[in-house]
Design an enzyme around this catalytic site. Sequence first.
Site, PDB file in Angstrom:
ATOM      1  N   HIS A  17       5.159 100.519   2.660  1.00  0.00           N
ATOM      2  CA  HIS A  17       5.558  99.994   3.976  1.00  0.00           C
ATOM      3  C   HIS A  17       5.235 101.011   5.076  1.00  0.00           C
ATOM      4  O   HIS A  17       4.734 100.651   6.149  1.00  0.00           O
ATOM      5  CB  HIS A  17       7.073  99.726   4.016  1.00  0.00           C
ATOM      6  N   ARG A  90      -1.620  93.540   0.088  1.00  0.00           N
ATOM      7  CA  ARG A  90      -2.045  94.441  -0.988  1.00  0.00           C
ATOM      8  C   ARG A  90      -3.169  93.868  -1.824  1.00  0.00           C
ATOM      9  O   ARG A  90      -3.943  94.590  -2.442  1.00  0.00           O
ATOM     10  CB  ARG A  90      -0.857  94.760  -1.909  1.00  0.00           C
ATOM     11  N   SER A 128       8.553  97.179  -3.611  1.00  0.00           N
ATOM     12  CA  SER A 128       9.977  97.487  -3.740  1.00  0.00           C
ATOM     13  C   SER A 128      10.489  97.044  -5.110  1.00  0.00           C
ATOM     14  O   SER A 128      11.291  97.737  -5.739  1.00  0.00           O
ATOM     15  CB  SER A 128      10.778  96.771  -2.646  1.00  0.00           C
TER      16      SER A 128
END
Length: 166
Positions: A17, A90, A128
């Site tokens: 991030h 991504r 995450s």
Amino acid sequence: MRRAVYPGTFDPITNGHLDILRHVVGLFDEIIVGVLHNPAKHPLFTVDERVEFAREATQGYANVSVASFSGLLVDFCRARDASYIVRGVRNPADLQVEMQMAQMNESLYPEVHTLFVPASPALSFVSSSLVKDVASHGGSVRAFVSDVVNDALVRRFGQNGANAEG
Ligand code: PNS
């Protein structure tokens, strides 16, 4: 005033991030990191913890602030008078989902456009969810998160992860 919202669940914020933020921080006068308050998703960290981690990790940027939001992202953008949404991408699977969200957001609120930012190759595998999974099994995630987040994960799961036996 070029104002953008960088939204997410940020459970927790990762170096991935922060890499996205680093790429766009010079493009806008102000960037608001919008942390989604959505208890239905059962996040590992409370919204206050997630906001705190994001504040700590972005304190070096004078034009970045952090706030939580609930409800529709476009309503948050409207309330903050932001005309851009920043999202990291991504891989092609991300792009597929993100395109759909961007188009929905733009049809709900035509004044807002989404800026996709490709993840750096060295961080494109970081998420995450994976960070939490690795930490929960006692693996080191020091390379993927800030020290504050790493410490919080170790506190939450213990040095040997949540499933340590004996
Ligand atoms: O980090 P995430 O979980 O990929 O972020 C997803 C997020 C927060 C950007 C998305 O779930 C969102 O915008 N939620 C708010 C509710 C909303 O606006 N839904 C419609 C999206 S098209």
